[in-house]
Structure formats: structure tokens, C-alpha cells
Design an enzyme around this catalytic site. Structure first.
Site, PDB file in Angstrom:
ATOM      1  N   HIS A  45      26.725   7.276  61.495  1.00  0.00           N
ATOM      2  CA  HIS A  45      26.194   7.823  62.751  1.00  0.00           C
ATOM      3  C   HIS A  45      26.958   9.072  63.207  1.00  0.00           C
ATOM      4  CE1 HIS A  45      29.724   6.430  64.938  1.00  0.00           C
ATOM      5  NE2 HIS A  45      29.643   5.310  64.224  1.00  0.00           N
ATOM      6  N   GLY A  46      26.344   9.833  64.100  1.00  0.00           N
ATOM      7  CA  GLY A  46      27.020  10.971  64.707  1.00  0.00           C
ATOM      8  C   GLY A  46      28.201  10.527  65.568  1.00  0.00           C
ATOM      9  N   ASN A  80      35.024   7.969  68.981  1.00  0.00           N
ATOM     10  CA  ASN A  80      35.453   8.757  67.818  1.00  0.00           C
ATOM     11  C   ASN A  80      36.278   9.948  68.303  1.00  0.00           C
ATOM     12  OD1 ASN A  80      32.269   8.082  66.568  1.00  0.00           O
ATOM     13  ND2 ASN A  80      34.096   7.386  65.498  1.00  0.00           N
ATOM     14  N   CYS A 116      36.431   1.674  67.716  1.00  0.00           N
ATOM     15  CA  CYS A 116      35.228   1.382  68.497  1.00  0.00           C
ATOM     16  C   CYS A 116      34.606   0.045  68.084  1.00  0.00           C
ATOM     17  CB  CYS A 116      34.225   2.515  68.331  1.00  0.00           C
ATOM     18  SG  CYS A 116      32.817   2.396  69.436  1.00  0.00           S
ATOM     19  N   SER A 117      34.331  -0.089  66.797  1.00  0.00           N
ATOM     20  CA  SER A 117      33.900  -1.369  66.252  1.00  0.00           C
ATOM     21  C   SER A 117      32.616  -1.862  66.929  1.00  0.00           C
ATOM     22  CB  SER A 117      35.039  -2.389  66.371  1.00  0.00           C
ATOM     23  OG  SER A 117      34.764  -3.582  65.690  1.00  0.00           O
ATOM     24  N   ARG A 120      24.832   3.765  68.807  1.00  0.00           N
ATOM     25  CA  ARG A 120      25.135   5.029  68.128  1.00  0.00           C
ATOM     26  C   ARG A 120      24.428   5.135  66.780  1.00  0.00           C
ATOM     27  NH1 ARG A 120      29.583   1.569  68.248  1.00  0.00           N
ATOM     28  NH2 ARG A 120      30.871   1.346  66.366  1.00  0.00           N
ATOM     29  N   GLU A 142      29.173  -1.926  62.404  1.00  0.00           N
ATOM     30  CA  GLU A 142      30.503  -1.492  61.999  1.00  0.00           C
ATOM     31  C   GLU A 142      31.392  -2.705  61.738  1.00  0.00           C
ATOM     32  OE1 GLU A 142      32.592   0.067  60.507  1.00  0.00           O
ATOM     33  OE2 GLU A 142      33.043   1.871  61.680  1.00  0.00           O
ATOM     34  N   ARG A 143      32.436  -2.503  60.984  1.00  0.00           N
ATOM     35  CA  ARG A 143      33.434  -3.550  60.766  1.00  0.00           C
ATOM     36  C   ARG A 143      33.997  -4.031  62.107  1.00  0.00           C
ATOM     37  NH1 ARG A 143      39.167  -2.144  57.881  1.00  0.00           N
ATOM     38  NH2 ARG A 143      40.245  -4.110  58.286  1.00  0.00           N
ATOM     39  N   TYR A 155      36.904  -4.945  64.183  1.00  0.00           N
ATOM     40  CA  TYR A 155      38.335  -4.674  64.102  1.00  0.00           C
ATOM     41  C   TYR A 155      39.190  -5.643  64.921  1.00  0.00           C
ATOM     42  CZ  TYR A 155      38.388  -0.416  61.275  1.00  0.00           C
ATOM     43  OH  TYR A 155      38.310   0.477  60.228  1.00  0.00           O
ATOM     44  N   ARG A 211      41.513   1.097  56.128  1.00  0.00           N
ATOM     45  CA  ARG A 211      40.883   1.484  54.884  1.00  0.00           C
ATOM     46  C   ARG A 211      40.937   0.427  53.780  1.00  0.00           C
ATOM     47  NH1 ARG A 211      38.054   4.327  56.944  1.00  0.00           N
ATOM     48  NH2 ARG A 211      38.265   6.523  57.427  1.00  0.00           N
ATOM     49  N   HIS A 224      27.328   2.809  59.789  1.00  0.00           N
ATOM     50  CA  HIS A 224      28.683   3.086  60.263  1.00  0.00           C
ATOM     51  C   HIS A 224      29.599   3.370  59.076  1.00  0.00           C
ATOM     52  CE1 HIS A 224      27.554   1.531  64.282  1.00  0.00           C
ATOM     53  NE2 HIS A 224      26.738   0.801  63.554  1.00  0.00           N
TER      54      HIS A 224
END
Length: 261
Positions: free
Chosen positions: A12-13, A18, A24-25, A63, A90-91, A93, A118, A189
Site C-alpha cells: 500500500h501507499g 509509515n 503500524c501492523s 490503507r 500486515e504482520r 507486531y 525482517r 502490506h
């Protein structure tokens, strides 16, 4: 080998967090002004290159969905169906959600933050009810729409666990679309796209640490009839700008970064 299918992956943008360099997750964030521009420019690039989509898949985070809308609008393809699933989120976190990556690097060391961000199988500490964003996530009614009970949704995830929850959706829902001849865009994501790249390209547990996807840059995968890549992935657009964007993402986990986007 002949390319039979084209698959497009898109992180996503840029979102507000970010820009603020925060994890953010699963906290729902809209695109920043810059993120809107990134998505529109991505759509224009895809339009200029003559690509046409038959089906778009997104997560259930705003997003990801907003990015898909803006891309399709720029391509004059607003009518293309969009299907949403938490399995492309998204992952998760865990307890790191909301924290600033550069401050974390200062407190825990850059190497530890890189492992949290990562690595393939290292899981951050789980979120619990004392966390400032716990209620915002788990009281959100979007999670009542999932194919698992809300209490069974993750409280933290490694990249391996992202792939584990993504693969059933990939195999059962997305793969049949691709194999039927449809051109698919997955607007998701950084980590859901990295997990899928690991699966498709057979990237090792060690090498996935070095795979970085910047926001708003479409990734083209050309696949054979068994959905195996026939050539290396291609990040579409100005290659110098893409390399700068990748470097910026990699620098997010370093000390004294400031507010890199």
C-alpha cells in the site's frame, strides 16, 4: 520457459505511521497525502503500460483498500471486483505496535530491531489487554467478519506465521482465479507481500531478511502454468527512485533516523 500468468503485488501507499516510523501492523491507518499520490502514480504507471486487472485482493485494513481504489481509479478500471480478507493483513507486531523503530533501535540495538522486522521465524512479544491499542484492534467489528473466531486471531506473528495464515487463502481463493486466466492484483502490506514472495520464489529463511518492498511500487511476477516464476520479480517504475525508496525503508530500523518516510 514461457510466462503464462502475470501476478502483481503491491505494498500500500504510505500511511501516517509509515511517515512517523512507527510499527503500524493491525492498527487501522488511512493513507497519508503522500500515500495517496503514491497510489495514484502507481495506477497511472500501470495504465501507461497497458495492464488490465480482472480481480483485486486486499486486506481488511483501510490503507490496503484505499490503495486499491486509487490504483483502479487511475486506470479507469473502478468496476473491477475487489475481495477483502484479514489473511492478507500486515504482520501482527504484538507489543511493538505503535512504537517508533528508530527509538527501538536506540534502546534494543539495530540488529534486534532488524530481527523483529525482517527475520522469518522470530516472533515479537504478544500484545495484551494493557496495550494502548489492544481494544482498538480487537473491538473493531471488521474482525467479526473473519473466518476464525476473534479470540483465535493472532496476538503476535513471525513472518512464518503470516505465511501460515496466508497460504490457505492463496491456495483456495487466489490461485483458482489466476489459473482460470484472470490477471490479479494483490494490494496488501510489506510483510504479507514478502511472505508470498518467499513462497512463490522459494526464498530461503535467511535471505528473506534482505527482501525489502517500498510503499506504492508494483511488483510484477511472471509465472508458468504451475505458478512458478519464469524470471526474476520486477519492481516497476523509475529504478533509481525505487532503490532510494528501498534504502529509506531499510534505514527505518536504525538509530537517529528522524521521521523518514
Amino acid at each position: 520457459m514461457m510466462s503464462k500468468h502475470k501476478l502483481f503485488l503491491l505494498r500500500h501507499g504510505e500511511g501516517a505511521w509509515n511517515r512517523e516510523n512507527r510499527f503500524c501492523s493491525w492498527v487501522d491507518q488511512k493513507l497519508s497525502e503522500n500515500g495517496v499520490i503514491e497510489a495514484q502514480q502507481c495506477g497511472q504507471l500501470l495504465q501507461d503500460r497497458g495492464y488490465k486487472f480482472d480481480h483485486v485482493f486486499t486486506s481488511i485494513l483501510s490503507r490496503s483498500i484505499q490503495t486499491a481504489w486509487l490504483v483502479l481509479q487511475a486506470m479507469d478500471q473502478e468496476w473491477v471486483p475487489i475481495t477483502k480478507s484479514w489473511r492478507l493483513n500486515e504482520r501482527h507486531y504484538g507489543a511493538l505496535i505503535g512504537l517508533n523503530r528508530a527509538e527501538m533501535a536506540l534502546n534494543h540495538g539495530e540488529e534486534q530491531v532488524k530481527l523483529w522486522r525482517r527475520s522469518y521465524d522470530i516472533t515479537p512479544p504478544p500484545i495484551d489487554e494493557s496495550h494502548p491499542y489492544f481494544a482498538e484492534i480487537y473491538n473493531d467489528r471488521r474482525y467479526n467478519t473473519c473466518d476464525v473466531p476473534i479470540e483465535e486471531l493472532p496476538k503476535t506473528e513471525s513472518l512464518k506465521e503470516v505465511l501460515d495464515r496466508l497460504l490457505p487463502y492463496w491456495n483456495n481463493v487466489i490461485v483458482p482465479e489466476i489459473k482460470s486466466g484472470r490477471t490479479v492484483l494483490i494490494s496488501a502490506h510489506g510483510n504479507s507481500c514478502r511472505a508470498l514472495l518467499k513462497h512463490l520464489e522459494g526464498i530461503s529463511d535467511t535471505d528473506i531478511v534482505n527482501v525489502t518492498l517500498p510503499t506504492g511500487i508494483p511488483v510484477l511476477l511472471e509465472l508458468d502454468e504451475n505458478l512458478k516464476p519464469v524470471k526474476p520479480r520486477e519492481l516497476l517504475g523509475d529504478q533509481a527512485k525505487i532503490q532510494t525508496a528501498i534504502k529509506n525503508v531499510e534505514n527505518q530500523g536504525k538509530v537517529n533516523l528522524g521521521n523518514k518516510s
